[in-house]
Design a protein around this motif. Structure first.
Motif, PDB file in Angstrom:
ATOM      1  N   MET A 134      -9.641   3.133  -0.022  1.00  0.00           N
ATOM      2  CA  MET A 134      -8.762   2.924   1.128  1.00  0.00           C
ATOM      3  C   MET A 134      -8.302   4.273   1.686  1.00  0.00           C
ATOM      4  SD  MET A 134      -5.537   0.458   1.479  1.00  0.00           S
ATOM      5  CE  MET A 134      -4.316   0.652   2.752  1.00  0.00           C
ATOM      6  N   HIS A 145      -8.977  -0.120  -4.037  1.00  0.00           N
ATOM      7  CA  HIS A 145      -7.878   0.829  -3.791  1.00  0.00           C
ATOM      8  C   HIS A 145      -8.345   2.264  -3.508  1.00  0.00           C
ATOM      9  CE1 HIS A 145      -4.294   3.175  -4.545  1.00  0.00           C
ATOM     10  NE2 HIS A 145      -4.660   3.522  -5.747  1.00  0.00           N
ATOM     11  N   CYS A 154      -4.451   5.964   0.019  1.00  0.00           N
ATOM     12  CA  CYS A 154      -3.564   4.894  -0.447  1.00  0.00           C
ATOM     13  C   CYS A 154      -3.118   5.255  -1.854  1.00  0.00           C
ATOM     14  CB  CYS A 154      -4.256   3.540  -0.463  1.00  0.00           C
ATOM     15  SG  CYS A 154      -3.150   2.247  -1.069  1.00  0.00           S
ATOM     16  N   HIS A 200       0.842  -1.186   0.000  1.00  0.00           N
ATOM     17  CA  HIS A 200       0.000   0.000   0.000  1.00  0.00           C
ATOM     18  C   HIS A 200       0.877   1.237   0.000  1.00  0.00           C
ATOM     19  CE1 HIS A 200      -3.600  -2.394   0.762  1.00  0.00           C
ATOM     20  NE2 HIS A 200      -2.891  -3.083   1.636  1.00  0.00           N
ATOM     21  N   GLU A 205      -0.649   3.371  -3.538  1.00  0.00           N
ATOM     22  CA  GLU A 205      -0.114   2.240  -4.296  1.00  0.00           C
ATOM     23  C   GLU A 205      -1.309   1.367  -4.661  1.00  0.00           C
ATOM     24  OE1 GLU A 205       1.599   0.501  -6.559  1.00  0.00           O
ATOM     25  OE2 GLU A 205       3.317   1.242  -5.411  1.00  0.00           O
ATOM     26  N   TYR A 206      -1.469   1.124  -5.950  1.00  0.00           N
ATOM     27  CA  TYR A 206      -2.626   0.355  -6.408  1.00  0.00           C
ATOM     28  C   TYR A 206      -2.690  -0.993  -5.678  1.00  0.00           C
ATOM     29  CZ  TYR A 206      -5.520  -2.594  -9.327  1.00  0.00           C
ATOM     30  OH  TYR A 206      -6.470  -3.470  -9.766  1.00  0.00           O
ATOM     31  N   CYS A 207      -3.840  -1.280  -5.052  1.00  0.00           N
ATOM     32  CA  CYS A 207      -3.946  -2.497  -4.243  1.00  0.00           C
ATOM     33  C   CYS A 207      -5.251  -3.219  -4.523  1.00  0.00           C
ATOM     34  CB  CYS A 207      -3.797  -2.147  -2.763  1.00  0.00           C
ATOM     35  SG  CYS A 207      -4.962  -0.884  -2.208  1.00  0.00           S
TER      36      CYS A 207
HETATM   37 CU    CU Z   1      -4.126   1.157  -2.688  1.00  0.00          CU
END
Ligand code: CU
Ligand code: HEM
Ligand code: CU
Lengths: 563, 181
Positions: free
Chosen positions: B169, B166, B158, B123, B160-162
């Motif tokens: 988040m 995403h 967030c 993340h 960072e692509y999760c």
């Molecule tokens: Cu993310």
């Protein structure tokens, strides 16, 4: 070895063009353009989704489209085109046949099959892992298979290039050292070998993990090695498009390097120092020492940056010297004003040079500072930066050189010449917009790879400043302009290649000033270069660089203290 | 030309034009300055990322975070505990699909040791509008010492692509002014 192959002699440039090389350059370039179209359409959809008022795609499609955009453009379009450039810089510029055309075709087939397999995996919807495919996000196994096949194909292409250099040497098709452009392409190819090896080291285990043979991949290790691959491949692009700048300057204006030694030395710095750059992607990752970060992110002591700054002088300098020799000697800038701005090869090249230096280069160095990265990492500033490098720089340079390849290799006249003339300006303006607006939004903290910064679905929403939304809207509008520029390029390129008027021997329209190629080929370094205009340009660049660099330190100083 | 072999076969013996030489030297010196700027900032600057990090499992990190929540929770908000640990304390924040947990309430001008780790995927900790961005990995516990200098409500995005959630988040952090005490 028997050399029965036929060749023709280009009437304009006097270059010997062998059939095998010509066919392979054509096919790689055409396929590249097809993927440019595919990836470009996804790019526009992505940009329109991030424009709040439009918000085009639903979330799952957005992440799918973003994955497809990154892969098809950063990987497929660029590398297919680079293979064409490598074959051109070896076989055509050295006037020899291509080594082992069969292998070249095999490489091409692997790349194409790989690209198709990966695209199918992405479009099926279960591989929206972005082009970085960070573990533990898992794509379908075929996603990795496609990328690996593509890489193997590219590696074969690279070895065909090296083989061709050997053929030229053995068959004495040139005297002395290879031309500067070929030298630059060789640098790109050497970097490519390192790059593809790193890619294999990380992607093969990831593939095995996706089919269950490996049960854990460390995320930090993945990011470290993946970026040894991902960043080095950017240095291939830089070496390739700088070679193209020199190529276009030479063909359109008869420019020669101010100093062979300096220009070649600058290329060499790339080989020596770029492997370190993986670090600038890891500046805010846990557990990496600052010593390592500082040494690596600065490529030792900014020595690869030094290489680029040198080309920033020598490329426009070689143009100025050539123009002054033609008599454009008034004032500081007559040489620039009287440059062939109506020739899309030249204008595209020069716009690429300016945007790459001022937007891409400066922002790249700044965000690669260990501490400044804290206020930039993974914001949309990052795509803003690399659209200036890889789109305004690399892609526009590739478009520009296509306007030369069409008459020289495809032997067709350019269709829609007026549209071709306008194209670099339209595309350049659009890309300037997308990179500046994304960078601007990034400084306000807007995240990259994010479907909805209005956070409508979140339990604890956070409101970005209105200006951030405005910038993302302007980004969307610029995307439409860049998209238009891209469409114009594709129309001209595809139109000319398939329906353009055939050029028959003896009737070729000169792309260069009508100078005798035989005479030109005698030149080496420029003899007495005086390039005051270029020095002014370089001074402006340098001042901009220093100011922007310290402005960002100031931004950083305003952030909460942390240690 | 750049597309033909150099006329002078011994091109490496040619002298370098003066303008080029000057630029090479300026660019080289600028590189040195930029290099030493980073070291200078480690000594005199206030924003440096610590190198402190540990290997940790998701279970261990959860235990530590829950212990802090149990000890210092002051209220609840939208289903999240709001935690107000005393200044100087070790504080914890979990990243997981798709939450930053819990909500922290800190005092302006005080320092805290903030521990960050992910329980699942990578993340991106992006504190807004301050704009501090950190990469959060599973299995690694990152420890930084932060000193909030502005008060109010802060978002943690967030970046960072999760995965598909995403963009949902988000977390929160409060900084309150305690009269500098
Ligand atoms: Cu993310
Ligand atoms: C019409 C032209 C283009 C437009 C409008 C465009 C627009 C965009 C936008 C809006 C993003 C998304 C940023 C985000 O949400 O994180 C993006 C990402 C990206 N673009 Fe482009 N782009 C264009 C051309 C290109 C080209 C020619 C290349 C490569 C040569 C390229 C490479 C990338 C890459 C690698 C990403 C990152 C994808 C990721 O984060 O996984 N783009 N582009
Ligand atoms: Cu996340």
């Amino acid at each position: 070895m028997a050399i029965k192959e036929t060749y023709r002699t280009c009437q304009t440039t006097g270059l010997r063009v062998y059939k095998s090389a010509e066919d392979l350059i054509k096919i790689n370039a055409v396929v590249a353009v097809v993927f440019l179209l595919v990836g470009g359409i996804f790019g526009i959809m992505v940009a329109l989704t991030r424009w709040k008022a439009v918000h085009l795609l639903p979330a799952d499609w957005f992440y799918l489209a973003l994955t497809a955009h990154g892969i098809n453009l950063l990987v497929v379009w660029i590398i297919f085109f680079e293979i064409a450039v490598m074959y051109f810089a070896s076989a055509v510029l050295l006037g020899c046949r291509l080594a082992t055309p069969r292998w070249a075709w095999t490489g091409f087939a692997l790349m194409l099959i790989g690209a198709i397999i990966t695209n199918v995996a992405v479009l099926q919807g279960d591989s929206s892992v972005m082009f970085t495919s960070y573990v533990p996000l898992m794509a379908a196994p075929s996603f990795y298979v496609g990328v690996i096949l593509f890489a193997v194909g590219a590696l074969i292409g690279t070895f065909v290039f090296f083989g061709t250099l050997v053929v030229a040497k053995n068959e004495n098709t040139y005297e002395g050292s290879v031309p500067l452009v070929t030298f630059g392409a060789t640098v790109a190819a050497i970097i490519a070998v390192f790059t593809i090896a790193s890619g294999a080291i990380i992607l093969i285990p990831t593939f095995l993990w996706s089919i269950g043979y490996v049960n854990h991949i460390d995320t930090l290790m993945y990011r470290t090695i993946w970026w040894a691959f991902g960043h080095s491949s950017q240095q291939i692009n830089v070496a390739a498009h700088i070679s193209i700048w020199y190529l276009i300057a030479a063909v359109t204006l008869g420019a020669k390097p101010l100093s062979e030694k300096v220009s070649r030395g600058a290329f060499l710095l790339y080989i020596l120092f770029l492997q370190l750059a993986s670090a600038h992607h890891l500046l805010v990752d846990p557990g990496i020492s600052s010593e390592w970060k500082i040494f690596n992110t600065s490529y030792a002591i900014y020595l690869a940056v030094l290489g680029s700054m040198i080309h920033g002088l020598t490329v426009p300098g070689s143009i100025e010297a050539a123009q002054r020799k033609k008599g454009y000697t008034n004032g500081l800038f007559e040489w620039l004003r009287k440059a062939p701005w109506g020739n899309p090869a030249f204008s595209g090249m020069f716009i690429s040079l300016i945007l790459f230096g001022f937007l891409g280069g400066i922002s790249g160095v700044v965000m690669g500072v260990e501490q400044i990265n804290l206020i930039i990492h993974n914001t949309i500033y990052v795509p803003g930066h690399f659209h200036a490098t890889v789109v305004a720089g690399t892609t526009l340079a590739f478009m520009a050189v296509t306007y030369l390849l069409i008459p020289l290799i495809f032997r067709r006249e350019i269709m829609f010449p007026k549209m071709a003339q306008a194209q670099p300006y339209v595309f350049g303006l659009g890309v300037t917009g997308i990179s500046l607006f994304m960078m601007g939004a990034g400084t306000m903290g807007v995240p990259r790879r994010h479907w909805d910064i209005s956070q409508a679905d979140a339990v604890l929403p956070y409101d970005f400043p209105g200006v951030a939304n405005l910038l993302m809207g302007l980004n969307g509008m610029s995307a439409l302009l860049a998209g238009l520029g891209g469409a114009m390029f594709i129309l001209v390129a595809v139109g000319s290649i398939f329906f353009g008027k055939k050029i028959v021997d003896g009737a070729e329209k000169p792309v260069a000033e009508p100078e005798d190629a035989a005479v030109l080929s005698k030149y080496g370094s420029e003899e007495h270069p005086a390039v005051p205009g270029t020095l002014v340009l370089v001074a402006v660049f340098f001042i901009t660089f220093v100011l922007y660099y310290y402005v960002n330190w100031k931004y950083l100083a305003e952030v909460w203290p942390l240690r | 030309m750049s597309v033909t072999p150099p006329k002078n076969k011994l091109w490496w013996n040619e002298p370098i034009p003066k303008s080029e030489l000057v630029w090479v030297i300026i660019a080289f010196v600028w590189g040195l300055i930029m290099f030493f700027m980073m070291i200078y900032w480690h000594v005199y600057g206030e924003q440096n990322l610590s190198n402190e990090a540990y290997r940790i499992t998701a279970e261990e990190f959860t235990v530590k975070t829950e212990a802090m929540v149990e000890k210092y929770q002051v209220r609840e908000e939208s289903g999240y505990p709001v935690v107000r640990p005393p200044p100087g304390e070790d504080i914890y924040m979990i990243a997981r699909l798709w939450q930053w947990w819990p909500i922290l309430e800190l005092e302006k001008g005080q320092s805290y040791r903030l521990h960050l780790s992910s329980l699942d995927w990578m993340h991106g900790f992006s504190l807004q509008p301050v704009n501090i961005n950190l990469q959060i990995h599973p299995d690694y516990e990152m420890v930084i010492t932060i000193t909030p200098t502005t008060t109010g409500e802060f978002g943690i995005v967030c970046n960072e692509y999760c995965g598909i959630g995403h963009h949902t988040m988000l977390g929160r952090m409060y900084v309150v002014d305690n009269g500098g005490a």
